[in-house]
Design a protein around this motif. Sequence first.
Motif, PDB file in Angstrom:
ATOM      1  N   VAL A 188     -11.975   5.302  -2.934  1.00 42.33           N
ATOM      2  CA  VAL A 188     -11.602   4.435  -1.817  1.00 42.33           C
ATOM      3  C   VAL A 188     -10.343   3.651  -2.191  1.00 42.33           C
ATOM      4  CG1 VAL A 188     -12.305   2.525  -0.352  1.00 42.33           C
ATOM      5  CG2 VAL A 188     -13.978   4.266  -1.037  1.00 42.33           C
ATOM      6  N   GLY A 189      -9.364   3.693  -1.304  1.00 46.20           N
ATOM      7  CA  GLY A 189      -8.142   2.944  -1.540  1.00 46.20           C
ATOM      8  C   GLY A 189      -7.429   2.675  -0.237  1.00 46.20           C
ATOM      9  N   ASP A 190      -6.581   1.679  -0.233  1.00 48.81           N
ATOM     10  CA  ASP A 190      -5.855   1.282   0.967  1.00 48.81           C
ATOM     11  C   ASP A 190      -4.385   1.129   0.611  1.00 48.81           C
ATOM     12  OD1 ASP A 190      -4.681  -0.520   3.060  1.00 48.81           O
ATOM     13  OD2 ASP A 190      -6.742  -0.496   3.809  1.00 48.81           O
ATOM     14  N   PHE A 191      -3.509   1.648   1.456  1.00 50.04           N
ATOM     15  CA  PHE A 191      -2.077   1.570   1.198  1.00 50.04           C
ATOM     16  C   PHE A 191      -1.580   0.125   1.093  1.00 50.04           C
ATOM     17  CE2 PHE A 191      -0.565   5.940   3.051  1.00 50.04           C
ATOM     18  CZ  PHE A 191      -1.296   6.588   2.072  1.00 50.04           C
ATOM     19  N   GLU A 192      -2.351  -0.816   1.616  1.00 55.01           N
ATOM     20  CA  GLU A 192      -1.937  -2.220   1.562  1.00 55.01           C
ATOM     21  C   GLU A 192      -2.621  -2.976   0.425  1.00 55.01           C
ATOM     22  OE1 GLU A 192      -2.255  -3.971   5.432  1.00 55.01           O
ATOM     23  OE2 GLU A 192      -0.545  -2.825   6.200  1.00 55.01           O
ATOM     24  N   ASP A 193      -3.339  -2.261  -0.422  1.00 56.45           N
ATOM     25  CA  ASP A 193      -4.053  -2.885  -1.530  1.00 56.45           C
ATOM     26  C   ASP A 193      -3.636  -2.204  -2.832  1.00 56.45           C
ATOM     27  OD1 ASP A 193      -5.801  -3.881  -3.396  1.00 56.45           O
ATOM     28  OD2 ASP A 193      -7.633  -3.387  -2.290  1.00 56.45           O
ATOM     29  N   PRO A 194      -2.587  -2.700  -3.491  1.00 51.43           N
ATOM     30  CA  PRO A 194      -2.077  -2.055  -4.701  1.00 51.43           C
ATOM     31  C   PRO A 194      -3.128  -1.851  -5.786  1.00 51.43           C
ATOM     32  CG  PRO A 194      -0.486  -3.654  -3.900  1.00 51.43           C
ATOM     33  CD  PRO A 194      -1.731  -3.845  -3.086  1.00 51.43           C
ATOM     34  N   ALA A 195      -4.030  -2.800  -5.952  1.00 53.27           N
ATOM     35  CA  ALA A 195      -5.052  -2.663  -6.992  1.00 53.27           C
ATOM     36  C   ALA A 195      -5.948  -1.467  -6.723  1.00 53.27           C
ATOM     37  CB  ALA A 195      -5.886  -3.942  -7.086  1.00 53.27           C
ATOM     38  N   SER A 196      -6.276  -1.250  -5.459  1.00 55.95           N
ATOM     39  CA  SER A 196      -7.130  -0.100  -5.119  1.00 55.95           C
ATOM     40  C   SER A 196      -6.393   1.215  -5.360  1.00 55.95           C
ATOM     41  CB  SER A 196      -7.587  -0.188  -3.655  1.00 55.95           C
ATOM     42  OG  SER A 196      -6.522   0.101  -2.752  1.00 55.95           O
ATOM     43  N   LEU A 197      -5.083   1.200  -5.169  1.00 55.54           N
ATOM     44  CA  LEU A 197      -4.292   2.404  -5.418  1.00 55.54           C
ATOM     45  C   LEU A 197      -4.215   2.697  -6.908  1.00 55.54           C
ATOM     46  CD1 LEU A 197      -1.388   1.842  -2.855  1.00 55.54           C
ATOM     47  CD2 LEU A 197      -3.352   3.386  -2.627  1.00 55.54           C
ATOM     48  N   ASP A 198      -4.084   1.653  -7.726  1.00 55.08           N
ATOM     49  CA  ASP A 198      -4.072   1.842  -9.180  1.00 55.08           C
ATOM     50  C   ASP A 198      -5.374   2.491  -9.638  1.00 55.08           C
ATOM     51  OD1 ASP A 198      -1.517   0.814  -9.563  1.00 55.08           O
ATOM     52  OD2 ASP A 198      -2.246  -1.219  -9.944  1.00 55.08           O
TER      53      ASP A 198
END
Length: 282
Positions: free
Chosen positions: A50-60
């Motif tokens: 799960v990740g969101d383009f507006e949530d850098p930590a989730s992308l990491d």
Amino acid sequence: MLVTGATGQLGRLTIDALLERGVAPANVVALVRDRAKATDLETRGITVRVGDFEDPASLDAALAGVDRVVFISGSEVGRRATQHQNVVDAAKRASVELVAYTSIVRADSSPLGLAVEHRATEEALAAAGVPTVLLRNSWYIENYTGQLATQLEHGAVLGAAGEGRVSAATRADFAEAAAAVVTEDGHAGRTYELGGDTAFTLGEYAAEVSAQSGTEVAYRDLSVDDYRTALVGAGLPEGYAEALASSDDGLKQGALLVETGDLSRLIGRPTTPLADAVRAAV
């Protein structure tokens, strides 16, 4: 390898294409915003993050351990430049070996308003030094066949494209190209202008719908302003209606015409003919 937007239409088809090319499900990571929409992917053995383009930590977290990324552009027009920058930054931090980004035809010179954010993303990837292959996609045939029920009900295809020709191809064709460049070597640093083998006018599309459905459907060419008004009247948000109407104006001027043959070469076969795509939709 990771696919962004994995529960979207292009994302799912890209995952299918990766599996068809022999990638093991355990080696495919699906990046999604809502895990509940990805239960079928997990059932197939695919790793869901799960990740969101507006949530850098989730992308990491999502990109941890990932070597290659199919970066499918986001759908939130007007917010994509910032969102995409976050993906680019995360890919750089993760030392990703290759990013395949789904851009738009001739993004660096296109007059289309939709090209602005794609151009910004291409520039961000270059500035970050992330190994990249650009997949500059023309229109999806499904942009038209997705409106088939309305077209048949009213006996008309509306647009503002005049006699402009569009090199549309199916989403499945574009998905196969994305899978090809991340499963083969030698694509880093390349830019592919992708479109269907045979371009068509909206009048020709309407004629094909008539032939396949047995219902007379005509193309009604409107001014850009009238087409925008018609789209808003059909319930589309003003911004989206403006983007579609202006894109038809660009189509009229050749902005979505592609004659490189890149798509058929990447997928190793001719692109799906318009007649086949319409027949399947009908």
